[in-house]
Design a protein around this motif. Structure first.
Motif, PDB file in Angstrom:
ATOM      1  N   ILE A   1     -32.246 -21.538  28.407  1.00  0.00           N
ATOM      2  CA  ILE A   1     -31.768 -20.603  29.590  1.00  0.00           C
ATOM      3  C   ILE A   1     -30.376 -20.590  29.421  1.00  0.00           C
ATOM      4  O   ILE A   1     -29.675 -21.845  29.625  1.00  0.00           O
ATOM      5  CB  ILE A   1     -32.173 -21.011  30.926  1.00  0.00           C
ATOM      6  CG1 ILE A   1     -33.768 -20.439  30.838  1.00  0.00           C
ATOM      7  CG2 ILE A   1     -31.597 -20.174  31.965  1.00  0.00           C
ATOM      8  CD1 ILE A   1     -34.371 -21.218  32.124  1.00  0.00           C
TER       9      ILE A   1
ATOM     10  N   GLU B   1     -25.481 -27.678  32.373  1.00  0.00           N
ATOM     11  CA  GLU B   1     -26.383 -28.397  33.205  1.00  0.00           C
ATOM     12  C   GLU B   1     -27.702 -28.406  32.938  1.00  0.00           C
ATOM     13  O   GLU B   1     -28.060 -27.969  31.843  1.00  0.00           O
ATOM     14  CB  GLU B   1     -25.979 -27.903  34.656  1.00  0.00           C
ATOM     15  CG  GLU B   1     -24.800 -27.860  35.354  1.00  0.00           C
ATOM     16  CD  GLU B   1     -24.387 -29.278  35.709  1.00  0.00           C
ATOM     17  OE1 GLU B   1     -25.001 -29.687  36.074  1.00  0.00           O
ATOM     18  OE2 GLU B   1     -23.090 -29.365  35.610  1.00  0.00           O
ATOM     19  N   SER B   2     -28.537 -28.904  33.613  1.00  0.00           N
ATOM     20  CA  SER B   2     -30.142 -28.795  33.265  1.00  0.00           C
ATOM     21  C   SER B   2     -30.514 -28.077  34.554  1.00  0.00           C
ATOM     22  O   SER B   2     -30.053 -28.164  35.817  1.00  0.00           O
ATOM     23  CB  SER B   2     -30.663 -30.092  33.113  1.00  0.00           C
ATOM     24  OG  SER B   2     -30.825 -30.866  34.057  1.00  0.00           O
ATOM     25  N   LEU B   3     -31.697 -27.671  34.408  1.00  0.00           N
ATOM     26  CA  LEU B   3     -32.496 -27.077  35.604  1.00  0.00           C
ATOM     27  C   LEU B   3     -33.742 -27.822  35.988  1.00  0.00           C
ATOM     28  O   LEU B   3     -34.333 -28.328  35.145  1.00  0.00           O
ATOM     29  CB  LEU B   3     -32.750 -25.600  35.087  1.00  0.00           C
ATOM     30  CG  LEU B   3     -31.729 -24.340  34.998  1.00  0.00           C
ATOM     31  CD1 LEU B   3     -32.140 -23.216  34.468  1.00  0.00           C
ATOM     32  CD2 LEU B   3     -31.186 -23.941  36.262  1.00  0.00           C
ATOM     33  N   ASN B   4     -34.184 -27.453  37.109  1.00  0.00           N
ATOM     34  CA  ASN B   4     -35.518 -28.065  37.376  1.00  0.00           C
ATOM     35  C   ASN B   4     -36.722 -27.464  36.609  1.00  0.00           C
ATOM     36  O   ASN B   4     -36.591 -26.221  36.239  1.00  0.00           O
ATOM     37  CB  ASN B   4     -35.959 -27.784  39.020  1.00  0.00           C
ATOM     38  CG  ASN B   4     -37.046 -27.885  39.342  1.00  0.00           C
ATOM     39  OD1 ASN B   4     -37.917 -27.397  39.244  1.00  0.00           O
ATOM     40  ND2 ASN B   4     -37.108 -29.112  40.120  1.00  0.00           N
TER      41      ASN B   4
ATOM     42  N   MET C   1     -26.474 -20.799  30.727  1.00  0.00           N
ATOM     43  CA  MET C   1     -25.993 -21.185  31.939  1.00  0.00           C
ATOM     44  C   MET C   1     -24.381 -21.104  32.058  1.00  0.00           C
ATOM     45  O   MET C   1     -23.811 -21.114  31.046  1.00  0.00           O
ATOM     46  CB  MET C   1     -26.397 -22.723  32.189  1.00  0.00           C
ATOM     47  CG  MET C   1     -27.707 -22.721  32.631  1.00  0.00           C
ATOM     48  SD  MET C   1     -28.168 -24.692  32.691  1.00  0.00           S
ATOM     49  CE  MET C   1     -29.322 -24.828  31.358  1.00  0.00           C
TER      50      MET C   1
ATOM     51  N   GLY D   1     -39.534 -26.692  37.174  1.00  0.00           N
ATOM     52  CA  GLY D   1     -40.260 -25.472  38.023  1.00  0.00           C
ATOM     53  C   GLY D   1     -39.416 -24.194  37.858  1.00  0.00           C
ATOM     54  O   GLY D   1     -40.073 -23.117  37.777  1.00  0.00           O
ATOM     55  N   VAL D   2     -38.334 -24.312  38.045  1.00  0.00           N
ATOM     56  CA  VAL D   2     -37.189 -23.197  38.189  1.00  0.00           C
ATOM     57  C   VAL D   2     -37.296 -22.483  36.600  1.00  0.00           C
ATOM     58  O   VAL D   2     -37.376 -21.385  36.362  1.00  0.00           O
ATOM     59  CB  VAL D   2     -35.800 -23.797  38.393  1.00  0.00           C
ATOM     60  CG1 VAL D   2     -34.887 -22.437  38.194  1.00  0.00           C
ATOM     61  CG2 VAL D   2     -35.763 -23.811  40.012  1.00  0.00           C
TER      62      VAL D   2
END
Lengths: 246, 246
Positions: free
Chosen positions: A220, A226-229, A222, A231-232
């Motif tokens: 994804i 960063e990193s995402l959760n 960005m 679930g997101v």
């Protein structure tokens, strides 16, 4: 109406075994808490019995057992005073065919697992396969976070590599989600009708073994690294695929 | 190195006050747990002191206090044995200008709040305003779920309606997220450079009062009428806006 007042009651002791995965696997049953989830389970024909306090009235055609607060607190896994808990059986597994499929490898946080199931249903990913290392989808916190979506999707434990190969033979494009330099950006992908996403563990991501059998990897885009959760991230993948097919 | 062995120690008692919002508001301090978050807080120049067990070595230029396991367990809010906890001060508030802004109205789940902060940073929504009814962003569970993103965004408590009006005067398009019949689909919107999203409570969504001052309402298209976790919904909104501006 049947009444149970003692926490030493044999039936209640049996019900409490459902707090563990071993207990749920053994009897093929699980618990749901609260009016909303009880109704969802009822509509999905999974509800067998309700344990409730005298303050609660539920107009559902299923056996109801009036319980003391001590008994409800013993059955419940919530901190505050529980008022109604449903005893359910797991749905029968039937072979399903679904063009959009989600694979979960070692997803361990109950909130993430439940959120992913909820988003999967919303975006038409009606078949979910999860690895042995995932949190049990019938864990009460997963059931809660899924908000009843668990009762409406096909969800099944499966070995990841062989499942990916089976999906590929069936014509699926299987996309692993991984923040690799060679991963394609999600928003640049043209999704075929049959698309599957594979999501990995919260801390360590997908294993090289699983990535190795995927057709491709996606990431994804960005604003900064960063990193995402998870679930997101999974929900954004499913949404993007769903919207493109709209 | 200073050593604290007794849970009755005065400094430890002061530190434990940071478990409550009142304590954090009073001293303008908060706690972080674990090596990763301690390092993030250090890099953000917010870390004042580390309480740690003898098994942990941290090469950071900040005061370290060796603690007994009993003391660490008392400071920690986690169930398992804590090994290092950082004492931090809240960042100074300076006026920031950011073209992408997130408003949170009565978001009450710490996991959702933390996830939204994490996604906001990822998608360049570097200013976040939250209503009084939201969970405290310095709540340890929020800090944990934000994975350090909390230290890198501008986050500020604010009254929703007046903040929305100020943003509008400043040229922002302010979009409320609400599943109304008149809401526009997210994927059909052209976002101007200055876009703000407003997200509401997990159970009840946005109030009519807040919706009334928004420029427009958006909703996320779905395969069937379901609802999404607010952390997921907000993240999809921010991702869509970010990708369009790419």
């Amino acid at each position: 109406m049947k009444t149970i007042e003692s926490v030493q009651n044999k039936e209640i002791k049996e019900v409490c075994k459902l707090h563990t995965k071993k207990g749920r696997d053994g009897s093929n049953q699980f618990l749901v808490e609260g009016v909303h989830l009880i109704q969802e389970a009822y509509e999905a024909h999974l509800l067998d019995r309700i344990f409730l306090s005298e303050n609660v009235e539920l107009d559902l055609d299923v056996e109801q057992v009036l319980c003391s607060q001590a008994v409800l607190n013993k059955i419940s896994l919530q901190k505050s005073n529980a008022s109604c808990i449903g005893l359910c059986h797991k749905p029968d597994r039937k072979v399903v065919s679904c063009d959009r499929t989600l694979l979960l490898d070692e997803v361990q946080d109950p909130g993430n697992m439940g959120t992913l199931i909820r988003s999967a249903l919303s975006f038409g990913f009606n078949a979910i396969f999860y690895s042995k290392g995932c949190v049990d989808p019938y864990n009460p916190k997963v059931v809660q976070a899924s908000q009843g979506a668990l009762f409406k999707v096909h969800i099944e434990e499966a070995e990841m590599v062989s499942t990916i190969r089976k999906l590929q033979e069936d014509g699926f494009l299987v996309l692993g989600t991984a923040l690799r330099s060679y991963s394609h950006f999600l928003h640049e992908i043209e999704f075929p009708k049959k698309t599957a996403f594979v999501l990995g563990n919260e801390g360590s991501g997908l294993s090289n073994r699983v990535i190795g059998v995927c057709d491709d990897c996606v990431k994804i885009d960005m604003d900064r690294f960063e990193s995402l959760n998870v679930g997101v991230a999974g929900s954004i993948c499913m949404y993007s695929c769903f919207i493109q097919g709209r």
